[in-house]
Design a protein around this motif. Structure first.
Motif, short mmCIF file in Angstrom:
data_model
loop_
_atom_site.label_atom_id
_atom_site.label_comp_id
_atom_site.label_asym_id
_atom_site.label_seq_id
_atom_site.Cartn_x
_atom_site.Cartn_y
_atom_site.Cartn_z
N ARG A 100 6.63 12.91 -4.53
CA ARG A 100 6.61 12.40 -3.16
C ARG A 100 7.71 11.36 -2.97
NH1 ARG A 100 5.65 13.60 2.00
NH2 ARG A 100 4.76 11.87 3.19
N GLU B 199 5.71 3.95 1.90
CA GLU B 199 6.31 5.14 2.48
C GLU B 199 6.97 4.83 3.83
OE1 GLU B 199 3.58 8.33 2.78
OE2 GLU B 199 3.41 8.62 0.61
N THR B 200 6.28 4.04 4.65
CA THR B 200 6.82 3.69 5.96
C THR B 200 8.09 2.87 5.82
OG1 THR B 200 4.62 3.73 6.97
CG2 THR B 200 6.34 2.50 8.13
N LEU C 255 1.55 6.67 -5.47
CA LEU C 255 2.70 7.32 -4.86
C LEU C 255 3.31 8.22 -5.94
CD1 LEU C 255 4.71 7.80 -2.61
CD2 LEU C 255 5.89 5.68 -3.28
N ARG D 284 11.04 5.04 4.91
CA ARG D 284 11.55 5.80 6.05
C ARG D 284 12.25 4.91 7.07
NH1 ARG D 284 6.57 9.10 5.92
NH2 ARG D 284 7.13 11.21 5.24
N CYS E 125 0.42 1.87 -6.38
CA CYS E 125 0.53 0.90 -5.28
C CYS E 125 -0.78 0.11 -5.18
CB CYS E 125 0.84 1.63 -3.98
SG CYS E 125 2.46 2.44 -3.97
N ASP F 168 0.29 15.54 -3.04
CA ASP F 168 1.70 15.16 -3.20
C ASP F 168 2.30 15.79 -4.43
OD1 ASP F 168 1.61 13.60 -0.93
OD2 ASP F 168 0.97 11.81 -2.02
N THR G 1 0.84 -1.19 0.00
CA THR G 1 0.00 0.00 0.00
C THR G 1 0.88 1.24 0.00
OG1 THR G 1 -0.08 0.09 2.41
CG2 THR G 1 -1.77 -1.24 1.29
N VAL G 2 0.27 2.38 -0.30
CA VAL G 2 1.03 3.63 -0.29
C VAL G 2 1.65 3.86 1.08
CG1 VAL G 2 0.87 6.13 -0.55
CG2 VAL G 2 -0.41 4.64 -2.10
N SER G 3 0.86 3.68 2.11
CA SER G 3 1.36 3.91 3.47
C SER G 3 2.49 2.94 3.82
CB SER G 3 0.21 3.75 4.47
OG SER G 3 0.69 3.85 5.80
N ALA G 4 2.33 1.66 3.45
CA ALA G 4 3.34 0.66 3.77
C ALA G 4 4.65 0.96 3.06
CB ALA G 4 2.84 -0.73 3.41
#
Length: 647
Positions: free
Chosen positions: A117, A60-61, A113, A64, A108, A168, A55-58
């Motif tokens: 971004r 990005e996380t 994404l 990081r 994603c 974004d 996923t987009v969140s996964a």
């Protein structure tokens, strides 16, 4: 050497009502992981996001937290295989930062994404001091595709995804602190296809092939140029890009920051009690599968040359089975001592057969004629080891010819449907024979152009340099993988560019090396005339093509130098320890109007093996011959595009 933090993301199973599912992305990730394990070994810290988990969140996380662990001396790699998309930039804030008028995004599992971004996230990682790189195998463009046998990695997802991602796209663009290897330009689709029954992204397949053949010190620019050359065999419309591509910058650093760099050493022959004799070189180093490859014992790289250490020099072993990291071999006419380890070099290389897929809808007579011509294209009107018929393009390996007979013409096409040559007449048996002769000619040319020595002791020791005639600064491939030379404009019209082509022996000590310079043209010719069929070059010395006379790069007579016209050449440098027979490297340009005549030229290497033997007679500067033939060897290829600008 630091740690390699890698985040591999691949998505096949997109929601069908939003994106077309893909088939090769997880295969890409599996192959990329294998490459990283080979290059980084125990220094690899790997994380993967696959299918619905990506996923987009996964993502990005993970960038990081996982890649963010990389610090000075480490490498951070983000690899994405999946759909890409784009959207017209309509709002003023978008148009201010998107010079193309569109913004692009990775698709994603649950949304987009946006590239801006992603760039910002990777720059955050790079700000911590890590060498940061992204490899993206996806589309950045829409529209119809011309690849009927290929699947585009482009998606037009739910408009709600674009709305959610709009914020974004507003991010201001910062100078990139990372290097990007992308499957396409911003305005192109990318594709996936089947190779030997397994689906991969065309870009990933070409990139991993280039990496297998490259040494640990190969730069992004060198790897990218080799990838571009490999990709052209399958797809004319997809152009991989490298950014930033400025000379002397990150593009000229080793891939992954030199991860896994080691001092090259000769390949070794020894006996395994269970499996027999083997050489520590295999398909993972670029060797083709199957029989035909041979190794020859070379002189030990040591001042001590006692008889017991040199008596086996020149002896040959032949490949039986090529595994990923080793090749099982059998001695040819001699018996190695079981307790001995012998340094060896490649002396003969099997030439993989090109795959031929025939199609003649509504014309069974043409289909039968083409099948017969291909089946009888070898010596004695038998099969040629350079060609193999496949029932479907999906069954093919690397080099594929799709031959389609329709309306009295035979079209020789790449995987994506672009033509290799102009259509050929297809009205009878002789025309079918000409098509088969064309396929053999193209196979031989592509095998010469794509010839790459596995990483070895001579890798990178001698370099090919091209400079403008009035400058001493070498030209380097641009972000498209080409050295571009432009016509000038004189009083009488376009003026061809003049360059100096030189061969630099970078080592300051050691032995002289035999150098052959091939010029492979886009008319499917190959010759060695730029460098007198080969010469020796001493350590620390520079040799010049045409004895340091200017080399004129110009369009052939049948291509007028109109604005926008261009021609391509591939300059291939082959470096050996001993003199090399250059006869196998000569190939006339493809002439569809030339009489078929004797097949001797086309069948000169009818057994499908390219041999690195010494010539029957020595050249004027060869001096005493080296026992055992040419020994170790290496290659370098530079693609040159000569273009007439749009004045």
């Amino acid at each position: 050497m630091g740690t390699v933090y890698a985040l591999l993301t691949g998505i096949n199973t997109y929601t069908a009502n939003r994106c077309t599912p893909l088939a090769g992305c997880l295969n890409d990730i599996e192959a990329a992981e294998e490459m990283l394990l080979r290059r980084a070994g125990g220094r690899l810290e790997l994380s993967k996001s696959l299918n619905g988990d990506a996923t987009v969140s996964a993502v990005e996380t993970a960038i990081r937290r996982h890649l963010g662990q990389a610090g000075p001396g480490d490498t951070a790699l983000f690899w994405f295989s999946g759909h890409g998309t784009e959207k017209p930039a309509t709002e003023r804030v978008h148009l201010d930062i998107e010079a193309t008028g569109r913004y692009q995004a990775l698709v994603c599992a649950d949304g987009l994404l946006v590239d801006k971004r992603l760039g910002a996230l990777l720059n955050e990682v790079a700000a911590g001091g890590a060498h940061t790189v992204a490899v993206l195998d996806c589309c950045y463009a829409g529209g119809a595709t011309r690849g009927r046998h290929l699947t585009p990695r482009f998606a037009s997802p739910d408009p709600a995804w674009f709305a959610a991602a709009a914020r974004d796209a507003r991010l201001p663009e910062q100078p990139a602190r990372h290097v990007l290897l992308a499957a396409t330009r911003l305005d192109q689709p990318s594709y996936e296809g089947r190779f030997g029954g397994r689906t991969h992204g065309l870009f990933t397949y070409a990139l991993l092939g280039a990496l297998r053949a490259a040494g640990p010190a190969a730069t992004y620019r060198e790897v990218h140029a080799a990838t571009r050359s490999r990709l052209q065999v399958s797809c004319e419309y997809q152009r991989p890009t490298l950014t930033p591509a400025e000379p002397g910058g990150v593009a000229d650093q080793p891939f992954l920051g030199g991860a896994g760099a080691r001092e090259p050493s000769p390949y070794l022959l020894w006996e395994d009690r269970q499996d027999g004799w083997q050489v520590d070189c295999g398909s993972g180093h670029g060797l083709p599968p199957g029989p035909g490859t041979e190794f020859r014992v070379t002189r030990p790289d040591t001042p001590r040359r006692a008889p017991e250490r040199t008596e086996a020099v020149g002896r040959t072993v032949r490949a039986v089975t090529v595994d990923s990291e080793r090749t099982l071999v059998e001695p040819v006419g001699w018996a190695p001592e079981p307790a001995r380890v012998y340094p060896v070099a490649l002396s003969a290389l099997a030439v993989p057969a090109a795959s031929v897929a025939l199609s003649a809808p509504g014309d069974p007579a043409a289909a039968r004629a083409l099948e017969r011509a291909v089946a009888e294209a070898g010596p004695g009107a038998g099969p040629s080891p350079l060609l193999r018929l496949v029932g479907r393009p999906e069954e093919a390996g690397g080099l594929l010819f799709r031959v389609e007979a329709r309306e009295g013409l035979a079209h020789v096409l790449r995987r994506d449907g672009s033509p290799f040559v102009h259509p050929l007449p297809m009205a009878g048996a002789e025309d079918a024979d000409r098509v088969a002769a064309c396929l053999i000619h193209l196979t031989r040319w592509h095998r010469l152009r794509d010839l790459e020595a596995p990483f070895g002791p001579l890798t990178g020791r001698v370099r090919l340099e091209i400079t403008p005639w009035d400058s001493d600064v070498p030209l380097v491939p641009d972000g498209n993988g080409e050295v571009v030379c432009r016509y000038g404009l004189g009083p009488a019209g376009p003026v061809p560019p003049l360059v100096s082509v030189r061969i630099r022996h970078r080592a300051t000590t050691g032995r002289r090396l035999w150098c052959v310079l091939l010029d492979l043209t886009d008319s499917y010719a190959s010759h060695t005339g730029l460098f007198d069929d080969g010469r020796f070059v001493g350590p620390g010395r520079i040799a010049y093509a045409l004895d340091n006379r200017p080399v004129q790069l110009s369009l052939p007579p049948h291509r007028p130098p109109r604005p926008g016209a261009f021609v391509r050449d591939w300059l291939k440098l082959i470096v050996c320890e001993g003199e090399l027979n250059t006869v196998p490297f000569h190939l006339d340009r493809w002439d569809p109007l030339a009489p078929l005549g004797s097949r001797d030229t086309a069948l000169r290497h009818a057994d499908g093996v390219l041999r690195f033997d010494a010539p029957e007679r020595s050249s004027r500067d060869a001096g005493p011959g080296e026992a055992g033939g040419p020994g170790q060897w290496a290659t370098q290829t530079v693609q040159v595009r000569t273009v007439v600008p749009q004045w």
